[in-house]
Write a protein that holds these residues in place. Structure first.
Motif, PDB file in Angstrom:
ATOM      1  N   GLU A 106       1.251  -1.001  -0.066  1.00  0.00           N
ATOM      2  CA  GLU A 106       0.397  -0.196   0.172  1.00  0.00           C
ATOM      3  C   GLU A 106       0.751   0.908  -0.202  1.00  0.00           C
ATOM      4  O   GLU A 106       0.710   2.391  -0.877  1.00  0.00           O
ATOM      5  N   PHE A 107       1.888   1.375   0.870  1.00  0.00           N
ATOM      6  CA  PHE A 107       2.843   2.407   0.845  1.00  0.00           C
ATOM      7  C   PHE A 107       3.401   2.559  -0.013  1.00  0.00           C
ATOM      8  O   PHE A 107       3.460   3.567  -1.234  1.00  0.00           O
ATOM      9  N   ALA A 108       3.850   1.600  -1.227  1.00  0.00           N
ATOM     10  CA  ALA A 108       4.487   1.495  -2.521  1.00  0.00           C
ATOM     11  C   ALA A 108       3.170   1.868  -3.289  1.00  0.00           C
ATOM     12  O   ALA A 108       3.545   2.515  -4.320  1.00  0.00           O
ATOM     13  N   GLU A 109       2.405   2.257  -3.491  1.00  0.00           N
ATOM     14  CA  GLU A 109       1.156   2.537  -4.666  1.00  0.00           C
ATOM     15  C   GLU A 109       0.628   3.727  -4.430  1.00  0.00           C
ATOM     16  O   GLU A 109      -0.647   4.275  -4.479  1.00  0.00           O
ATOM     17  N   GLY A 110       1.653   4.534  -2.625  1.00  0.00           N
ATOM     18  CA  GLY A 110       1.137   5.762  -2.702  1.00  0.00           C
ATOM     19  C   GLY A 110       1.027   6.473  -1.249  1.00  0.00           C
ATOM     20  O   GLY A 110       0.356   7.449  -1.296  1.00  0.00           O
ATOM     21  N   LYS A 111      -0.104   4.684  -0.513  1.00  0.00           N
ATOM     22  CA  LYS A 111      -0.554   5.497   0.453  1.00  0.00           C
ATOM     23  C   LYS A 111       0.268   6.144   1.138  1.00  0.00           C
ATOM     24  O   LYS A 111       1.378   5.697   1.806  1.00  0.00           O
ATOM     25  N   THR A 112      -0.578   7.687   2.053  1.00  0.00           N
ATOM     26  CA  THR A 112       0.411   8.126   3.248  1.00  0.00           C
ATOM     27  C   THR A 112      -0.385   8.434   4.770  1.00  0.00           C
ATOM     28  O   THR A 112      -1.770   8.293   4.816  1.00  0.00           O
ATOM     29  N   VAL A 113       0.462   7.962   5.467  1.00  0.00           N
ATOM     30  CA  VAL A 113      -0.264   8.397   6.536  1.00  0.00           C
ATOM     31  C   VAL A 113       1.414   8.653   8.033  1.00  0.00           C
ATOM     32  O   VAL A 113       2.170   8.682   7.540  1.00  0.00           O
ATOM     33  N   LYS A 114       0.760   9.488   8.944  1.00  0.00           N
ATOM     34  CA  LYS A 114       1.746  10.453   9.829  1.00  0.00           C
ATOM     35  C   LYS A 114       1.377  10.048  11.150  1.00  0.00           C
ATOM     36  O   LYS A 114       0.010   9.337  11.040  1.00  0.00           O
ATOM     37  N   ALA A 115       2.314  10.155  11.553  1.00  0.00           N
ATOM     38  CA  ALA A 115       1.786   9.657  13.572  1.00  0.00           C
ATOM     39  C   ALA A 115       1.118  10.464  14.289  1.00  0.00           C
ATOM     40  O   ALA A 115       1.047  12.131  13.770  1.00  0.00           O
ATOM     41  N   VAL A 116       0.112  10.410  14.776  1.00  0.00           N
ATOM     42  CA  VAL A 116      -0.975  11.569  15.373  1.00  0.00           C
ATOM     43  C   VAL A 116       0.063  11.905  16.961  1.00  0.00           C
ATOM     44  O   VAL A 116       0.018  13.916  16.654  1.00  0.00           O
ATOM     45  N   ASP A 117       1.512  11.421  17.138  1.00  0.00           N
ATOM     46  CA  ASP A 117       2.135  11.630  18.376  1.00  0.00           C
ATOM     47  C   ASP A 117       3.395  12.248  17.963  1.00  0.00           C
ATOM     48  O   ASP A 117       3.241  12.128  16.823  1.00  0.00           O
TER      49      ASP A 117
ATOM     50  N   SER B 275      17.577   3.633   4.822  1.00  0.00           N
ATOM     51  CA  SER B 275      16.266   3.370   4.447  1.00  0.00           C
ATOM     52  C   SER B 275      16.018   3.319   5.616  1.00  0.00           C
ATOM     53  O   SER B 275      14.228   4.293   6.171  1.00  0.00           O
ATOM     54  N   PHE B 276      15.985   2.971   6.819  1.00  0.00           N
ATOM     55  CA  PHE B 276      15.046   3.627   8.311  1.00  0.00           C
ATOM     56  C   PHE B 276      14.822   4.768   8.141  1.00  0.00           C
ATOM     57  O   PHE B 276      13.459   4.748   8.548  1.00  0.00           O
ATOM     58  N   ASP B 277      15.405   5.134   8.235  1.00  0.00           N
ATOM     59  CA  ASP B 277      15.723   7.241   8.441  1.00  0.00           C
ATOM     60  C   ASP B 277      14.662   8.089   7.655  1.00  0.00           C
ATOM     61  O   ASP B 277      13.575   8.500   7.880  1.00  0.00           O
ATOM     62  N   LEU B 278      14.585   7.404   5.979  1.00  0.00           N
ATOM     63  CA  LEU B 278      13.153   7.701   5.183  1.00  0.00           C
ATOM     64  C   LEU B 278      12.728   7.396   5.438  1.00  0.00           C
ATOM     65  O   LEU B 278      10.764   8.152   5.664  1.00  0.00           O
ATOM     66  N   ALA B 279      11.997   5.804   6.093  1.00  0.00           N
ATOM     67  CA  ALA B 279      10.503   5.315   6.208  1.00  0.00           C
ATOM     68  C   ALA B 279      10.323   6.294   7.416  1.00  0.00           C
ATOM     69  O   ALA B 279       8.995   6.548   7.122  1.00  0.00           O
ATOM     70  N   GLN B 280      11.062   6.463   8.368  1.00  0.00           N
ATOM     71  CA  GLN B 280      10.524   7.067   9.718  1.00  0.00           C
ATOM     72  C   GLN B 280      10.107   8.580   9.445  1.00  0.00           C
ATOM     73  O   GLN B 280       8.677   8.871   9.582  1.00  0.00           O
ATOM     74  N   ARG B 281      10.892   9.619   8.744  1.00  0.00           N
ATOM     75  CA  ARG B 281      10.512  11.068   7.998  1.00  0.00           C
ATOM     76  C   ARG B 281       9.134  10.550   7.374  1.00  0.00           C
ATOM     77  O   ARG B 281       8.369  11.479   7.724  1.00  0.00           O
ATOM     78  N   LYS B 282       9.023   9.913   6.438  1.00  0.00           N
ATOM     79  CA  LYS B 282       7.615   9.714   5.882  1.00  0.00           C
ATOM     80  C   LYS B 282       6.474   8.835   6.762  1.00  0.00           C
ATOM     81  O   LYS B 282       5.630   9.777   6.400  1.00  0.00           O
ATOM     82  N   LEU B 283       6.825   8.903   8.011  1.00  0.00           N
ATOM     83  CA  LEU B 283       5.361   8.782   9.085  1.00  0.00           C
ATOM     84  C   LEU B 283       5.371   9.410   9.394  1.00  0.00           C
ATOM     85  O   LEU B 283       4.864   9.463  11.046  1.00  0.00           O
TER      86      LEU B 283
ATOM     87  N   LEU C  40       7.708  10.680  11.891  1.00  0.00           N
ATOM     88  CA  LEU C  40       8.472  11.131  13.511  1.00  0.00           C
ATOM     89  C   LEU C  40       9.837  11.686  13.333  1.00  0.00           C
ATOM     90  O   LEU C  40      10.332  11.608  12.315  1.00  0.00           O
ATOM     91  N   HIS C  41      10.208  11.273  14.274  1.00  0.00           N
ATOM     92  CA  HIS C  41      11.815  12.171  14.572  1.00  0.00           C
ATOM     93  C   HIS C  41      12.636  11.539  14.514  1.00  0.00           C
ATOM     94  O   HIS C  41      12.915  10.553  15.602  1.00  0.00           O
ATOM     95  N   VAL C  42      13.585  11.967  13.994  1.00  0.00           N
ATOM     96  CA  VAL C  42      14.729  11.085  14.412  1.00  0.00           C
ATOM     97  C   VAL C  42      15.517  11.777  14.593  1.00  0.00           C
ATOM     98  O   VAL C  42      16.210  12.549  14.392  1.00  0.00           O
ATOM     99  N   VAL C  43      15.980  10.825  15.843  1.00  0.00           N
ATOM    100  CA  VAL C  43      17.067  11.308  16.867  1.00  0.00           C
ATOM    101  C   VAL C  43      18.565  10.640  16.175  1.00  0.00           C
ATOM    102  O   VAL C  43      18.617   9.255  16.223  1.00  0.00           O
ATOM    103  N   PRO C  44      20.029  11.373  15.787  1.00  0.00           N
ATOM    104  CA  PRO C  44      20.687  10.778  15.419  1.00  0.00           C
ATOM    105  C   PRO C  44      22.013  10.717  16.586  1.00  0.00           C
ATOM    106  O   PRO C  44      21.320  10.555  18.021  1.00  0.00           O
ATOM    107  N   PHE C  45      22.016   9.273  16.355  1.00  0.00           N
ATOM    108  CA  PHE C  45      23.053   8.721  16.722  1.00  0.00           C
ATOM    109  C   PHE C  45      24.454   8.167  16.289  1.00  0.00           C
ATOM    110  O   PHE C  45      24.357   7.065  14.723  1.00  0.00           O
ATOM    111  N   ASP C  46      25.995   8.958  16.439  1.00  0.00           N
ATOM    112  CA  ASP C  46      26.629   8.040  15.708  1.00  0.00           C
ATOM    113  C   ASP C  46      27.631   7.414  16.696  1.00  0.00           C
ATOM    114  O   ASP C  46      28.262   7.679  17.806  1.00  0.00           O
ATOM    115  N   VAL C  47      28.037   6.394  16.381  1.00  0.00           N
ATOM    116  CA  VAL C  47      28.866   5.440  17.644  1.00  0.00           C
ATOM    117  C   VAL C  47      30.196   5.975  17.427  1.00  0.00           C
ATOM    118  O   VAL C  47      30.412   6.226  19.355  1.00  0.00           O
TER     119      VAL C  47
END
Lengths: 296, 296, 296
Positions: free
Chosen positions: B21-32, B50-58, B60-67
């Motif tokens: 469904e996401f591949a076909e263009g469905k978009t959803v966003k986190a309410v919280d 890929s995870f980072d993009l998926a998170q932003r498309k949903l 979500l706030h991505v908090v960076p971590f650099d080992v």
């Protein structure tokens, strides 16, 4: 906010009040588009991530900075780096740097600089979150007995915290290997052996052994340190009813503290981290409001 | 989502449906307001981004971590690092770590942990995107013949995928240097020479040679590997009509696969990457919804 | 936008106009959800942060990329890395890479690639911000005398800028150690000693000594370089009324320029940085609009 020394009792109390409101669920967002950057020249997980989360929760835009991929590698000075961020339009920076009082070089910078730790000197945001954790527990500072244990000489936390706690009326005790104490520090506190300290104080505030700052190799093994100066399981049992354990982390398990105690009932170690985000929200909001930015 | 083993056929199908469904263009966003962090202790471009993009498309706030700039350098344990992110208010983490089954240490963590790859073990989000790519092509798994070719022993992908494909009714074949096969793996599949395999299967699923995981230096040259075990231009011509080529990337061009084939008509390599973002959106949404978060 | 050569005078003027509007407070945001990534394979503070800020100010989503934690370490080629970002759904990339004309490898990439600096070749966004700074000062280019001073051979800025300035009607002079000049470069400009140049030009455009690009160790000391080829305090006094000083930074204080001059009245060094964000906003907006994205 550069040193704990700069903070009056009134200011500390105002920041603690603001931080506690955030802890209780208050949310505010910046009205303006505000850009901030965290210039960490030393390794950090907690402090950097904590500031980052605090900034995002306030609706600020966090502009990344990675020292290992920066022009610092081409020999750029700290002043020129910070002046660059100011010129680019960044409205506030948080800085951690290994040089003591690095901020004295930054007098011509006009955007707020929040000290995220300098050398063995100050770490005021850690102090605020520690105070917040103590206040949540005891509701006061006056008359409390606080024991700071460990690597006092190399610890930013020890210096920042001892100063603030005395200002607020708490009594500060120290423990740890004697050669690690600065003259100045010992004069303003009482030295106790760890066995005497744990029965006396309301808060056992452990410090991390800063392996990376010790010029010479530690003369004793980590096991021996734990036995002679650390919070062992036996010593935890000797603590007063209601007394709590704190540690700024990262923790050397089995050195400063027995691994089993890290999440014990007396431990407020992860509560400290939680409070860190709220304390930093209060600090950031205060610094930005002083420049005329608005939140609602 | 830690291992492919945990996933029932029903769960796999539900995630595939959501991803499609996401591949076909469905978009959803986190309410919280949701904060996530990707704790990658090993190098990665595709999976992390890929995870980072998926998170932003949903939303979500991505908090960076650099080992490399983290307190892991001061000796902090994985558990303490993850517990720190939980305490700071991060709501979900994705972890890649070189230690097999690192997640067994994390039982006391209460926020969702998504496995972004552990040692030579599991890589379930890669499996999901591979399944998605196969399903888009053939509309089914039952009866399909899948050939997994290469460094099976050192590949997270081989283990995760073989397991899921069998569960869904596909027949799995293996090829590659024989000494690279675990007993356990061979038992559940059929070993074929690469020349036999390419004429037999519907999907040639190439694996990357994990130079960095080979304890001893490879005994044969890369050219020789390509000739004996790789997908050469000649072998591609022997593949069945409609059969496709897959590879998790990064690609060693001229080793596992001839450089000219990377973007050939049969190749679904970049389609896999595209699907990866959608598969991870499905995984993240599912994990967060299981904790009561809402999307709309 | 890959080389300055690609830019017509009309295009330069259009970009300068757009950048100046941003400098004067115009704000626009992307209507669509646009994802961008800055692939910096070489160290940078200013250029990377400047693009990052420009992107955020335009309402773009910035997807992080850290080369030291990427699959480039597993031997992935530049083309495969960029193709990966395209496949993942990133809509534009900015690239800095040490290889001259790296972009010639990227012909099959269909998303816009903005050149953030290639080898010793081009750095067109720096050129645009330099032109913008000159235009703000003098309101024109025709007839202006511009002196480019220093490490011309190893400087991306020298090549990009000299070309654009001549196109716009300015006269370009060079100075610095003679062995650092390419034949081609000298032919299109006039070589002057630094003492002659400073009295002649309207703009002293200093270049950074690229220690990291010099194959052999510099034969002269930094003090001696400063005395023979640098902008000393004495030489600044010899400059014409209204003449200005520029430098792309990072600055080697006391080498190319006396430390005291960095923030002197003639210096536009930090103004250049400020303009950089606006110039990059103009470039990004233009590149994205050419792909059909809308801003308002």
């Amino acid at each position: 906010m550069l040193t704990t020394k700069d903070l009056t009792v009134e200011k500390i109390n105002a920041l603690l009040k603001s931080a506690q409101e955030f802890a209780e669920g208050k949310t505010v967002k910046a009205v303006d588009e505000i850009y901030v950057s965290n210039l960490f020249f030393e390794d950090s997980t907690r402090t950097k991530t904590s500031f980052d989360l605090a900034q995002r929760k306030l609706g600020l835009h966090v502009v990344p900075f990675d020292v290992t991929a920066s022009s610092v590698n081409k020999g750029e000075s700290l002043y020129d780096t910070v002046k660059t961020f100011e010129s680019l339009g960044v409205n506030l920076t948080v800085i951690r740097h290994k040089q003591d009082k690095y901020y004295e070089e930054l007098k011509n910078i006009s955007i707020p600089v929040i000290n995220g730790g300098d050398g063995s000197g100050n770490h005021p945001s850690q102090t605020l979150l520690d105070l917040m954790t103590i206040q949540q527990e005891f509701g006061k500072f006056k008359g409390l007995k606080i024991g700071i244990v460990g690597d006092v000489k190399h610890s930013r936390v020890a210096n920042s915290n001892a100063e603030a706690l005395r200002k607020l009326g708490a009594k500060v005790y120290f423990s740890g290997p004697e050669k690690w104490f600065d003259e100045g520090t010992i004069i303003n506190g009482t030295y106790l052996s760890i066995d005497d300290l744990v029965t006396e104080v309301d808060v056992v505030m452990l410090l991390r052994i800063q392996h990376e700052r010790h010029g010479e190799k530690m003369k004793i093994s980590l096991e021996s340190y734990h036995r002679k100066f650390g919070l062992t399981k036996e010593r935890e049992k000797m603590m007063k009813k209601g007394a709590i354990i704190m540690h700024p982390a990262p923790i050397n398990r089995g050195v400063e503290i027995a691994g089993e105690l890290v999440e014990c009932e007396r431990s407020r170690i992860f509560q400290q981290m939680k409070n860190g985000v709220f304390a930093r929200m209060a600090i950031l909001k205060d610094a930005l409001e002083s420049k005329g930015f608005k939140f609602k």
